[in-house]
Design an enzyme around this catalytic site. Sequence first.
Site, mmCIF file in Angstrom:
data_model
loop_
_atom_site.group_PDB
_atom_site.id
_atom_site.type_symbol
_atom_site.label_atom_id
_atom_site.label_comp_id
_atom_site.label_asym_id
_atom_site.label_seq_id
_atom_site.Cartn_x
_atom_site.Cartn_y
_atom_site.Cartn_z
ATOM 1 N N TYR A 128 0.840 -1.191 0.000
ATOM 2 C CA TYR A 128 0.000 0.000 0.000
ATOM 3 C C TYR A 128 0.880 1.248 0.000
ATOM 4 O O TYR A 128 0.575 2.227 -0.669
ATOM 5 C CB TYR A 128 -0.933 -0.006 1.219
ATOM 6 C CG TYR A 128 -1.936 -1.129 1.184
ATOM 7 C CD1 TYR A 128 -3.158 -0.971 0.543
ATOM 8 C CD2 TYR A 128 -1.666 -2.361 1.773
ATOM 9 C CE1 TYR A 128 -4.079 -1.995 0.492
ATOM 10 C CE2 TYR A 128 -2.580 -3.394 1.723
ATOM 11 C CZ TYR A 128 -3.783 -3.213 1.085
ATOM 12 O OH TYR A 128 -4.685 -4.236 1.022
ATOM 13 N N ASN A 160 -12.571 -0.340 -5.230
ATOM 14 C CA ASN A 160 -12.298 -0.717 -6.619
ATOM 15 C C ASN A 160 -13.494 -1.486 -7.186
ATOM 16 O O ASN A 160 -13.792 -2.577 -6.721
ATOM 17 C CB ASN A 160 -11.029 -1.574 -6.681
ATOM 18 C CG ASN A 160 -10.774 -2.161 -8.049
ATOM 19 O OD1 ASN A 160 -11.345 -1.741 -9.049
ATOM 20 N ND2 ASN A 160 -9.902 -3.158 -8.092
ATOM 21 N N HIS A 196 -5.917 -6.996 -5.871
ATOM 22 C CA HIS A 196 -5.472 -8.189 -5.142
ATOM 23 C C HIS A 196 -3.955 -8.287 -5.080
ATOM 24 O O HIS A 196 -3.414 -8.996 -4.247
ATOM 25 C CB HIS A 196 -6.066 -9.461 -5.770
ATOM 26 C CG HIS A 196 -5.645 -9.707 -7.182
ATOM 27 N ND1 HIS A 196 -6.264 -9.091 -8.258
ATOM 28 C CD2 HIS A 196 -4.666 -10.485 -7.702
ATOM 29 C CE1 HIS A 196 -5.686 -9.492 -9.374
ATOM 30 N NE2 HIS A 196 -4.712 -10.341 -9.072
ATOM 31 N N GLU A 231 -1.580 -16.523 -10.041
ATOM 32 C CA GLU A 231 -0.588 -15.764 -10.801
ATOM 33 C C GLU A 231 0.844 -16.196 -10.490
ATOM 34 O O GLU A 231 1.788 -15.627 -11.043
ATOM 35 C CB GLU A 231 -0.763 -14.262 -10.525
ATOM 36 C CG GLU A 231 -2.080 -13.716 -11.051
ATOM 37 C CD GLU A 231 -2.223 -12.216 -10.878
ATOM 38 O OE1 GLU A 231 -1.227 -11.549 -10.539
ATOM 39 O OE2 GLU A 231 -3.343 -11.708 -11.086
#
Length: 146
Positions: free
Chosen positions: A84, A107, A116, A142
């Site tokens: 963040y 979002n 994410h 991912e």
Amino acid sequence: GRLRIVSKNNSLTMIVLDHHEPAFDCPFTTENTPLHNEAAKQLGEYFDGTRTEFDLPLAPEGTPFQQKDWEALRSIPYGTTCSYKNIAEAIGCPKGFRAVGMANNKNPIMIVIPCHRVIGADGSLTGYDGGIHIKKFLLEHEGVKL
């Protein structure tokens, strides 16, 4: 779960888990349109592991700060994460990591705008509207080592 795809004026305004009800005071479309079909195709490719970037017209509705945050999120490459604080610094608000967290929470276009991929500075999985288990699933999908 199922994803709901919402558009307005031939741009995506929301992709949310189907249990969410869209809440905004403007006309929107959730039926099958060429744009919705393309979004579903690209999401399917993402989940099949053949797509790492999306090419869709987006028009998320939010404040100027949220817009800056969501644009920064789109620059996070597939299979990577950032904090963040990294996003706050990228948008010129270095002490605004809590505000970034709140913007991420708002979002409206999940997965395509990849909130994410934002994790705590200590590597912890924090806050995700769909639940931490979904955030974990997307990151592992991912190839992110948690």
